[in-house]
Design a protein around this motif. Structure first.
Motif, mmCIF file in Angstrom:
data_model
loop_
_atom_site.group_PDB
_atom_site.id
_atom_site.type_symbol
_atom_site.label_atom_id
_atom_site.label_comp_id
_atom_site.label_asym_id
_atom_site.label_seq_id
_atom_site.Cartn_x
_atom_site.Cartn_y
_atom_site.Cartn_z
ATOM 1 N N SER A 10 22.540 -8.758 2.464
ATOM 2 C CA SER A 10 22.994 -9.933 1.840
ATOM 3 C C SER A 10 24.093 -9.650 0.738
ATOM 4 C CB SER A 10 21.922 -10.807 1.266
ATOM 5 O OG SER A 10 21.088 -11.136 2.410
ATOM 6 N N LYS A 11 24.827 -10.348 0.433
ATOM 7 C CA LYS A 11 25.892 -10.218 -0.694
ATOM 8 C C LYS A 11 26.260 -11.614 -1.187
ATOM 9 C CE LYS A 11 28.326 -8.005 -3.660
ATOM 10 N NZ LYS A 11 27.890 -7.258 -4.620
ATOM 11 N N ALA A 12 26.060 -11.637 -2.370
ATOM 12 C CA ALA A 12 26.492 -13.061 -3.166
ATOM 13 C C ALA A 12 27.305 -12.725 -4.254
ATOM 14 C CB ALA A 12 25.211 -13.677 -3.747
ATOM 15 N N PHE A 13 28.568 -13.051 -4.219
ATOM 16 C CA PHE A 13 29.476 -13.030 -5.474
ATOM 17 C C PHE A 13 29.544 -14.113 -6.443
ATOM 18 C CE2 PHE A 13 31.318 -10.744 -1.675
ATOM 19 C CZ PHE A 13 31.595 -9.678 -2.100
ATOM 20 N N PRO A 14 29.653 -13.816 -7.521
ATOM 21 C CA PRO A 14 30.044 -15.025 -8.588
ATOM 22 C C PRO A 14 30.997 -15.945 -8.381
ATOM 23 C CG PRO A 14 29.758 -12.831 -9.754
ATOM 24 C CD PRO A 14 29.908 -12.597 -8.225
ATOM 25 N N ALA A 15 30.700 -17.252 -8.253
ATOM 26 C CA ALA A 15 31.828 -18.064 -8.178
ATOM 27 C C ALA A 15 32.796 -18.123 -9.079
ATOM 28 C CB ALA A 15 31.099 -19.617 -7.891
ATOM 29 N N ARG A 16 34.159 -18.873 -8.765
ATOM 30 C CA ARG A 16 35.215 -18.399 -9.697
ATOM 31 C C ARG A 16 34.848 -19.297 -11.052
ATOM 32 N NH1 ARG A 16 40.599 -19.037 -5.934
ATOM 33 N NH2 ARG A 16 40.249 -17.163 -4.792
ATOM 34 N N ASP A 17 34.294 -20.520 -11.032
ATOM 35 C CA ASP A 17 34.145 -21.394 -12.056
ATOM 36 C C ASP A 17 32.684 -20.776 -13.010
ATOM 37 O OD1 ASP A 17 31.738 -21.736 -10.562
ATOM 38 O OD2 ASP A 17 32.315 -23.918 -10.181
ATOM 39 N N GLY A 18 32.136 -19.692 -12.453
ATOM 40 C CA GLY A 18 31.018 -19.066 -12.972
ATOM 41 C C GLY A 18 29.871 -19.703 -13.088
ATOM 42 N N LYS A 19 29.724 -21.001 -12.385
ATOM 43 C CA LYS A 19 28.504 -21.811 -12.336
ATOM 44 C C LYS A 19 27.516 -21.598 -11.183
ATOM 45 C CE LYS A 19 30.505 -25.071 -15.210
ATOM 46 N NZ LYS A 19 31.219 -26.540 -15.237
ATOM 47 N N GLY A 20 28.209 -20.755 -10.069
ATOM 48 C CA GLY A 20 27.410 -20.755 -8.916
ATOM 49 C C GLY A 20 27.710 -19.344 -8.401
ATOM 50 N N VAL A 21 27.470 -19.267 -6.927
ATOM 51 C CA VAL A 21 27.595 -18.194 -6.212
ATOM 52 C C VAL A 21 28.174 -18.411 -4.894
ATOM 53 C CG1 VAL A 21 25.614 -16.780 -7.336
ATOM 54 C CG2 VAL A 21 24.895 -18.189 -5.204
ATOM 55 N N VAL A 22 28.911 -17.294 -4.391
ATOM 56 C CA VAL A 22 29.549 -17.215 -3.006
ATOM 57 C C VAL A 22 28.563 -16.535 -2.172
ATOM 58 C CG1 VAL A 22 31.315 -16.802 -1.432
ATOM 59 C CG2 VAL A 22 31.764 -17.522 -3.990
ATOM 60 N N ASN A 23 27.905 -17.034 -1.108
ATOM 61 C CA ASN A 23 26.998 -16.670 -0.209
ATOM 62 C C ASN A 23 27.825 -15.898 0.685
ATOM 63 O OD1 ASN A 23 24.411 -16.749 -1.588
ATOM 64 N ND2 ASN A 23 24.840 -18.970 -1.312
ATOM 65 N N ALA A 24 28.313 -14.837 0.635
ATOM 66 C CA ALA A 24 29.259 -14.147 1.847
ATOM 67 C C ALA A 24 28.679 -13.881 2.988
ATOM 68 C CB ALA A 24 30.074 -12.927 0.971
ATOM 69 N N VAL A 25 27.381 -12.769 2.751
ATOM 70 C CA VAL A 25 26.562 -12.343 3.974
ATOM 71 C C VAL A 25 25.215 -12.640 3.496
ATOM 72 C CG1 VAL A 25 25.848 -10.297 5.038
ATOM 73 C CG2 VAL A 25 28.370 -10.638 4.305
ATOM 74 N N ASN A 26 24.390 -13.288 4.719
ATOM 75 C CA ASN A 26 23.102 -13.697 4.514
ATOM 76 C C ASN A 26 22.267 -12.931 5.472
ATOM 77 O OD1 ASN A 26 23.338 -15.957 2.379
ATOM 78 N ND2 ASN A 26 24.929 -16.525 3.857
ATOM 79 N N LEU B 168 35.776 -27.711 17.862
ATOM 80 C CA LEU B 168 35.063 -28.212 17.020
ATOM 81 C C LEU B 168 35.513 -29.093 15.886
ATOM 82 C CD1 LEU B 168 33.566 -24.413 16.220
ATOM 83 C CD2 LEU B 168 32.461 -26.360 17.512
ATOM 84 N N GLN B 169 34.827 -29.742 15.375
ATOM 85 C CA GLN B 169 35.389 -30.864 14.375
ATOM 86 C C GLN B 169 34.924 -30.222 13.243
ATOM 87 O OE1 GLN B 169 36.713 -33.709 15.335
ATOM 88 N NE2 GLN B 169 36.119 -32.682 17.409
ATOM 89 N N GLY B 170 36.075 -30.295 12.297
ATOM 90 C CA GLY B 170 36.315 -30.013 10.796
ATOM 91 C C GLY B 170 36.343 -28.438 10.743
ATOM 92 N N ASP B 171 36.612 -27.982 9.413
ATOM 93 C CA ASP B 171 36.835 -26.526 8.968
ATOM 94 C C ASP B 171 35.524 -25.974 8.811
ATOM 95 O OD1 ASP B 171 39.738 -27.107 9.300
ATOM 96 O OD2 ASP B 171 39.627 -27.772 7.162
ATOM 97 N N LEU B 172 35.573 -24.626 8.696
ATOM 98 C CA LEU B 172 34.572 -23.794 8.239
ATOM 99 C C LEU B 172 34.205 -24.053 6.959
ATOM 100 C CD1 LEU B 172 32.915 -21.129 9.398
ATOM 101 C CD2 LEU B 172 34.470 -19.771 7.818
ATOM 102 N N PRO B 173 32.836 -24.603 6.344
ATOM 103 C CA PRO B 173 32.460 -25.016 5.192
ATOM 104 C C PRO B 173 32.720 -23.691 4.369
ATOM 105 C CG PRO B 173 30.806 -25.683 6.778
ATOM 106 C CD PRO B 173 31.740 -24.546 7.592
ATOM 107 N N SER B 174 32.482 -24.083 2.912
ATOM 108 C CA SER B 174 32.907 -22.746 1.894
ATOM 109 C C SER B 174 31.421 -22.223 1.677
ATOM 110 C CB SER B 174 33.290 -23.544 0.437
ATOM 111 O OG SER B 174 33.111 -22.804 -0.623
ATOM 112 N N PRO B 175 31.644 -20.819 1.576
ATOM 113 C CA PRO B 175 30.371 -20.209 1.377
ATOM 114 C C PRO B 175 29.785 -20.681 0.190
ATOM 115 C CG PRO B 175 32.213 -18.844 1.192
ATOM 116 C CD PRO B 175 32.893 -19.981 1.836
ATOM 117 N N GLU B 176 30.630 -21.089 -0.910
ATOM 118 C CA GLU B 176 29.842 -21.685 -2.235
ATOM 119 C C GLU B 176 28.918 -22.962 -1.900
ATOM 120 O OE1 GLU B 176 32.432 -21.993 -5.482
ATOM 121 O OE2 GLU B 176 34.069 -20.980 -4.650
ATOM 122 N N ASN B 177 29.362 -23.464 -0.931
ATOM 123 C CA ASN B 177 28.468 -24.715 -0.564
ATOM 124 C C ASN B 177 27.852 -24.760 0.725
ATOM 125 O OD1 ASN B 177 27.207 -27.354 -1.111
ATOM 126 N ND2 ASN B 177 29.069 -28.362 -0.718
#
Length: 320
Positions: A11-27, A267-276
């Motif tokens: 797994s790899k989580a990066f800090p979000a740009r706003d510093g308030k969350g994380v980006v779950n790149a690999v789970n 497929l409908q819609g775009d790939l969701p953000s790994p931040e959410n």
């Protein structure tokens, strides 16, 4: 076959740009690679393929999980030990323009790994560079020139020559042909196939193009938003896909012969953000057959026969 590489729960989580969350790149990714095998990892841009590749080489430190190479835990090695191990594991990058130093001559670029590991005398390194250029289909005189004097396909050949300079066992190929013209892609793929048999290499081949993965892979792992959603032998995954996302990817592959064309799954819609990442199954907002359980419960990865899949509806079709 003996496992050359094994990843457990990466797994790899990066800090979000706003510093308030994380980006779950690999789970929680687990996979194996056997000696002499090519594992294709496929998925849309942003699904975590390249992050996974860099974790396998410890170019990025994982937040959790383990990586074993020939039974040795790479994450337990110190810097000097990892440097030695990297002689066995090399990477070919996606962009043949950005991956070569424009200020260095080609001979110096290819010789750099040999210099770093102090392999051979200077004269031996010069001869080794000439041999490597010939091996990837370039004239040895190319060593005296600079990267800007070469086409994209030629630059990727140079990148491959640099990657095999230390005689590695494993190459991680991160979208090695996606930046190239279609006419050049087949030449590079044929070169990689030839090198694999001549040098007894194993490959992890990362791509967003299923038609390319089908051409080169023994097994395929399909990623979506940082997780592997389906994995198994290439002939099974590509002819009998079970996960709706895999089915959609395969339906988008162009077919020249009309009788082989399939109904397109859009497929409908775009790939969701790994931040959410959506709760439950991350694919459910775009899935054409999603049920209520998919919105609240993450499906486990279930293996059966020669392949495995992460989908509630495959596990229990009666839910439909």
């Amino acid at each position: 076959m003996t496992n050359l590489l094994e990843a457990k729960g990466l797994s790899k989580a990066f800090p979000a740009r706003d510093g308030k969350g994380v980006v779950n790149a690999v789970n929680d990714v687990s996979l194996t690679l056997a000696e002499g095998e090519t594992l294709g990892i496929v998925g849309e841009s942003g699904c975590g393929k390249s992050t996974l590749a860099r974790m396998l080489l410890r170019l990025i430190e994982p937040s959790a999980g383990e990586v074993f190479f020939r039974g040795q835990n790479l994450l337990g090695l110190n810097r000097a030990e990892m440097r030695q191990r990297r002689r066995d594991i090399q990477i070919v990058f996606q962009d043949p323009y950005a991956s070569l130093d424009p200020r260095m001559k080609i001979a110096d670029i290819i010789a750099e790994p040999l210099d770093i590991h102090a392999i051979g005398s200077r004269a031996e390194r010069v001869e080794r560079v000439k041999d490597l250029l010939s091996l990837v289909g370039l004239d040895p005189s190319a060593g005296a020139r600079y990267p800007h004097e070469f086409s994209g396909g030629q630059r990727q050949r140079i990148g491959i020559a640099r990657a095999i300079a230390l005689e590695p066992t494993l190459l991680v190929l991160d979208e090695p042909v996606s930046a190239l013209d279609v006419s050049i892609q087949s030449q590079i793929l044929n070169l990689l196939d030839d090198l694999k048999s001549r040098l007894n290499l194993s490959y992890i081949f990362i791509s967003h193009d299923l038609s390319v993965v089908e051409h080169v892979s023994d097994r395929v792992a399909v990623m979506y938003l940082g997780r592997i959603v389906e994995q198994g032998p290439a002939d099974v995954i590509l002819t009998q896909p079970r996960h709706p996302y895999t089915q959609a990817l395969i339906s988008a592959v162009p077919e020249i012969e009309p009788e082989r064309r399939k109904a397109r799954t859009v497929l409908q819609g775009d790939l969701p953000s790994p931040e959410n990442i959506p709760p439950g199954c991350a694919f459910h907002p775009r899935c054409p057959i999603a049920a209520d359980i998919c919105k609240v419960q993450l499906p486990a990865f279930r293996s059966g026969g020669r392949s495995g899949v992460r989908c509630h509806l495959v596990e229990d079709p009666s839910i439909l």
